[in-house]
Motif scaffolding. Structure first.
Motif, mmCIF file in Angstrom:
data_model
loop_
_atom_site.group_PDB
_atom_site.id
_atom_site.type_symbol
_atom_site.label_atom_id
_atom_site.label_comp_id
_atom_site.label_asym_id
_atom_site.label_seq_id
_atom_site.Cartn_x
_atom_site.Cartn_y
_atom_site.Cartn_z
ATOM 1 N N THR A 117 2.464 8.178 7.297
ATOM 2 C CA THR A 117 3.648 8.887 7.780
ATOM 3 C C THR A 117 3.418 10.403 7.730
ATOM 4 N N ASP B 189 2.314 11.743 0.360
ATOM 5 C CA ASP B 189 3.379 11.228 -0.500
ATOM 6 C C ASP B 189 3.342 11.916 -1.873
ATOM 7 N N ARG C 29 6.654 0.979 12.926
ATOM 8 C CA ARG C 29 5.963 -0.167 12.319
ATOM 9 C C ARG C 29 6.781 -1.441 12.486
ATOM 10 N N THR D 18 5.425 2.936 3.896
ATOM 11 C CA THR D 18 6.773 3.338 4.262
ATOM 12 C C THR D 18 7.303 2.488 5.401
ATOM 13 N N ALA E 136 0.815 -1.209 0.000
ATOM 14 C CA ALA E 136 0.000 0.000 0.000
ATOM 15 C C ALA E 136 0.850 1.261 0.000
ATOM 16 N N GLY E 137 1.917 1.253 -0.791
ATOM 17 C CA GLY E 137 2.820 2.404 -0.749
ATOM 18 C C GLY E 137 3.262 2.645 0.677
#
Ligand code: ARG
Length: 260
Positions: A156, A193, A112, A107, A104-105
């Motif tokens: 993020t 992003d 995490r 980061t 899911a793109g």
């Protein structure tokens, strides 16, 4: 913050590479790694609100991440299934085994990594700031203090915004909702992003992406900490797909110079 996240991402990449070196080439049988379907299905949790990585096109989830997942499945002889859920539900879904991976793109971050593993990164990205072209009070990162910042919940961008002194963070389920709030002047800017930012700005009049380079990130596939066998197989597939140019051509298909 920038350096920290990047350093973690690099460390993760290096340790994954080290792991890879010690792992065998058995990519045949992954059936038992999937407890929910009992077959050789790779269930990918994603959030299709993030063009060009994942978005809806005539009722279908499409995008860079879907093509990369499909290419991995082709290599591993697995069938791809897609679970389109809220972004902040992806890690819990992977942890609980409802999904095998989150693509899911996403980061790689230190935080995490406490709860989930990541494969080797497959691309890099940056965080950017979107403002209204007319009358914005935010001209650079240095103007963020005390402002109202829109983000997609659990991203993020959300984390960076929360670190800004005196800022009010408005969390939206979708990046597109944050962008609409910006257009209506309910918020001062959006942190998101870079590639989704370009897509949102292209689809909406009167918005500008600030030129400053902001946070650098790496995207990787998240996977449960107790699924290292599948992680190794995906890493092997990913390194082959990088080496033979497949990843580059998938990215170029969606992020061509003519797409800007
Ligand atoms: N890269 C950011 C993160 O990992 C945003 C990802 C959002 N992805 C999505 N499919 N909505 O937090």
């Amino acid at each position: 913050m920038t350096k920290k996240i990047l350093a973690i991402a690099l460390t993760a990449a290096l340790s994954c590479t080290a792991l890879l070196a010690g792992c065998g080439g058995d990519t045949e049988n992954t059936a038992e790694t999937n407890s929910t379907t009992g077959g050789a299905t790779l269930t990918m949790a994603t959030n299709a609100e993030f063009p060009p990585y994942e978005y809806m096109e005539s009722n279908e989830v499409v995008g860079i991440d879907v093509d990369i997942a499909q290419a991995i499945c082709d290599k591993l002889g697995m069938t791809l299934a897609i679970d389109n859920i809220a972004f902040d539900s992806i890690i819990p879904a992977v942890q609980s085994g409802k999904a095998d991976v989150g693509i899911a793109g996403m980061t790689v971050t230190e935080d995490r990594l406490q709860s989930i593993d990541f494969t080797d990164p497959y691309t890099t990205a940056t965080q950017v700031i979107i403002v209204n072209t007319e009358g914005s009070t935010v001209a650079s990162v240095d103007d963020l203090a005390g402002k109202t910042i829109g983000v997609q919940l659990g991203t993020t961008g959300d984390i960076y915004a929360s670190d800004v002194e005196g800022a009010t963070v408005e969390q939206y389920q979708k990046g597109a909702d944050a962008v609409q709030a910006l257009k209506q002047n309910k918020i001062d800017c959006v942190i998101i992003d870079s590639e989704p930012a370009k897509a949102f700005v292209a689809a909406n009049e009167g918005l500008t992406i600030l030129p400053d380079p902001f946070e650098e990130e790496e995207y990787a596939i998240c996977i449960s900490k107790d699924n290292s066998e599948l992680k190794d197989k995906i890493n092997t597939a990913l390194s082959e797909l990088k080496a033979d140019g497949t990843i580059d051509s998938i990215v170029a298909k969606y992020i061509g110079s003519d797409a800007e």
